[in-house]
Scaffold this active site. Structure first.
Site, PDB file in Angstrom:
ATOM      1  CB  CYS A 176      -0.986   0.010   1.291  1.00 30.81           C
ATOM      2  SG  CYS A 176      -1.718  -1.556   1.534  1.00 30.81           S
ATOM      3  CG  HIS A 319      -2.612   4.468   5.266  1.00 28.48           C
ATOM      4  ND1 HIS A 319      -2.188   4.202   3.805  1.00 28.48           N
ATOM      5  CD2 HIS A 319      -2.771   3.097   5.566  1.00 28.48           C
ATOM      6  CE1 HIS A 319      -2.278   2.950   3.653  1.00 28.48           C
ATOM      7  NE2 HIS A 319      -2.752   2.397   4.790  1.00 28.48           N
ATOM      8  CD  GLU A 330      -3.286   7.505   9.156  1.00 35.47           C
ATOM      9  OE1 GLU A 330      -2.713   8.200   8.308  1.00 35.47           O
ATOM     10  OE2 GLU A 330      -4.122   6.630   8.805  1.00 35.47           O
ATOM     11  CE  LYS A 348      -5.553   3.703   1.377  1.00 41.30           C
ATOM     12  NZ  LYS A 348      -4.627   4.942   1.932  1.00 41.30           N
ATOM     13  CG  HIS A 353      -6.694   0.356   0.450  1.00 44.86           C
ATOM     14  ND1 HIS A 353      -5.591   0.697  -0.152  1.00 44.86           N
ATOM     15  CD2 HIS A 353      -6.309  -0.045   1.480  1.00 44.86           C
ATOM     16  CE1 HIS A 353      -4.534   0.629   0.569  1.00 44.86           C
ATOM     17  NE2 HIS A 353      -4.900   0.078   1.524  1.00 44.86           N
ATOM     18  CG  PHE A 409      -0.612  -5.943   4.375  1.00 42.56           C
ATOM     19  CD1 PHE A 409      -1.242  -5.212   5.394  1.00 42.56           C
ATOM     20  CD2 PHE A 409      -1.525  -6.716   3.863  1.00 42.56           C
ATOM     21  CE1 PHE A 409      -2.594  -5.388   5.479  1.00 42.56           C
ATOM     22  CE2 PHE A 409      -2.783  -7.120   3.730  1.00 42.56           C
ATOM     23  CZ  PHE A 409      -3.323  -6.148   5.009  1.00 42.56           C
TER      24      PHE A 409
END
Length: 423
Positions: A176, A319, A330, A348, A353, A409
């Site tokens: 990502c 994010h 976050e 997003k 995503h 990830f």
């Protein structure tokens, strides 16, 4: 001396719009595209999540890719090319026919001083899965171009081949964070004099005929689970969030340019890119470190690279996936670094995503926010999960510095710092 790097223009192909200005208008209107997953996928699994964000029908021939080429290219590469083509044209470059069929050159530019930097999370995985199914069924139509279609560097290679670019060509595959890392490294290449011009961004195509890719995320428990009302299922930073909205994909590409080079040709500058940093959690393959220490270090390092204090930042494009743990971690990090007053939103919440393309879309939104002095809402935010200043209405404000951040990830963290261009 570090050279100044500006964003001359961008290109975008996404669920909510083809072309930057249509994409941006729909962002400002809070538009989102949410639909039921393909019914055919139910033949192979019983997914927990039932929603995704599909792309519109795309006329690739109108975007410069002939039918014979489409038979030899994975959609992720074609999306990357389409966004790159738009970005170059929006930046004011003239594309002249080259000697090779269906190829171009960028008029007036030294092709050896142009680089391509593209991020992708899975590359041509859809091609791989389709070809695997054909192989197992002993089907006769095994594509002879399958190797060049599925390789992750096919997107950056296609852009360079189509535009006759001979400078550095790099593919970043860091889940990502791929789009953010590609733009950050392009920034360094221009800043340090390796190239005058960089084509940089991210591209992803996450659809396959059997729903393999979707199922991988679904069974990991990362996707939206509350699907009763499709319009409100995707809700980053809300107390009722249940996961992220799976997107079919898309691409966003920026043209980065050395400032003097841009001024000499009379470019209309969108924003200035002034800082970049990346760190690694070394904690888990699929979850953020709970203390957020390495994310915070990446944010502070990006600001140090930009030569700016945290107090200079007037906007954070988060994010913001919509997963329970990620949004909480976050939010806490943003508050530690910037306090509670800085405006924060999640692109997003509109797009879902797009994995390897997400950071590129978010960098583009950050640049447009600085250019226009307005940004999009954090969609479906009813009960915030923290006391941050999440954007609830698309009212005008005056940010001079914006920050775009991505976490991936594996443990990858990447942060870009952009500044409004004031000459």
């Amino acid at each position: 001396m570090k050279r100044r790097v500006v964003i001359a223009a961008g290109g975008a192909v996404g669920a909510i719009g083809i072309g930057v200005e249509q994409f941006w208008r729909n962002c400002l209107e809070g538009t989102s595209v949410v639909a039921a997953i393909p019914a055919a996928w139910d033949a192979y699994a019983e997914p927990h999540s039932r929603l995704w964000s599909p792309l519109p029908e795309i006329d690739f021939e109108a975007l410069g890719i002939a039918r014979t080429e489409r038979l030899q290219l994975d959609p992720f590469a074609m999306l990357a090319f389409a966004a790159a083509r738009e970005a170059l044209l929006n930046a004011g470059f003239s594309l002249q026919p080259a000697q090779r069929p269906r190829a171009f050159s960028i008029a007036g530019e030294d092709s050896a001083r142009i680089g391509v930097f593209l991020g992708t999370g899975i590359g041509g995985a859809g091609t791989f899965l389709h070809t695997h199914a054909v192989h197992l069924s002993r089907g006769p139509r095994y594509n002879p171009f399958v190797v060049s279609m599925l390789m992750p560097n096919a997107g950056s290679a296609l852009i360079a081949n189509k535009f006759s670019v001979h400078g550095p060509n790099a593919t970043y595959c860091v889940a990502c964070a791929s789009g953010t890392v590609s733009i950050g490294n392009a920034h360094r290449a221009v800043r340090d004099g390796q190239v005058e011009l960089a084509i940089a961004g991210g591209s992803e195509f996450l659809h396959d005929e059997h729903g393999h890719i979707f199922r991988g995320f679904d069974i990991a428990g990362t996707l939206v689970r509350d699907c009763v009302d499709p319009g409100s299922a995707n809700r980053p930073f809300d107390e009722k969030r249940s996961g992220f909205l799976f997107s079919q994909g898309g691409a966003a590409v920026l043209v980065l340019e050395e400032l003097e080079h841009a001024l000499r040709r009379g470019a209309s500058i969108m924003a200035e890119l002034v800082g970049f940093a990346e760190t690694f959690d070394a904690h888990s393959m699929m979850s953020l470190a709970p203390d957020g220490a390495q994310i915070e270090r990446a944010i502070r390092a990006s600001l140090a690279d930009a030569g700016l204090p945290a107090g200079a930042v007037g906007y954070v494009n988060a994010h913001g996936t919509g997963t329970v743990n990620n949004d909480a971690i976050e939010s806490a990090i943003i508050e530690r670094v910037f306090g509670r007053s800085v405006p924060v939103n999640s692109t997003k919440s509109l797009l879902g995503h797009t994995i390897g393309a997400s950071g590129a879309f978010e960098a583009l939104v950050t640049a447009l926010t600085l250019r226009d002095g307005k940004t999009h809402i954090n969609r479906n935010l009813e009960t915030p999960c923290s006391g941050l200043n999440y954007v609830r209405s698309a009212t005008a404000f005056d940010p001079q510095v914006g920050l775009s951040q991505s976490f991936a990830f594996g443990g990858h963290n990447a942060v870009l710092v952009l500044r409004r261009y004031n000459g």
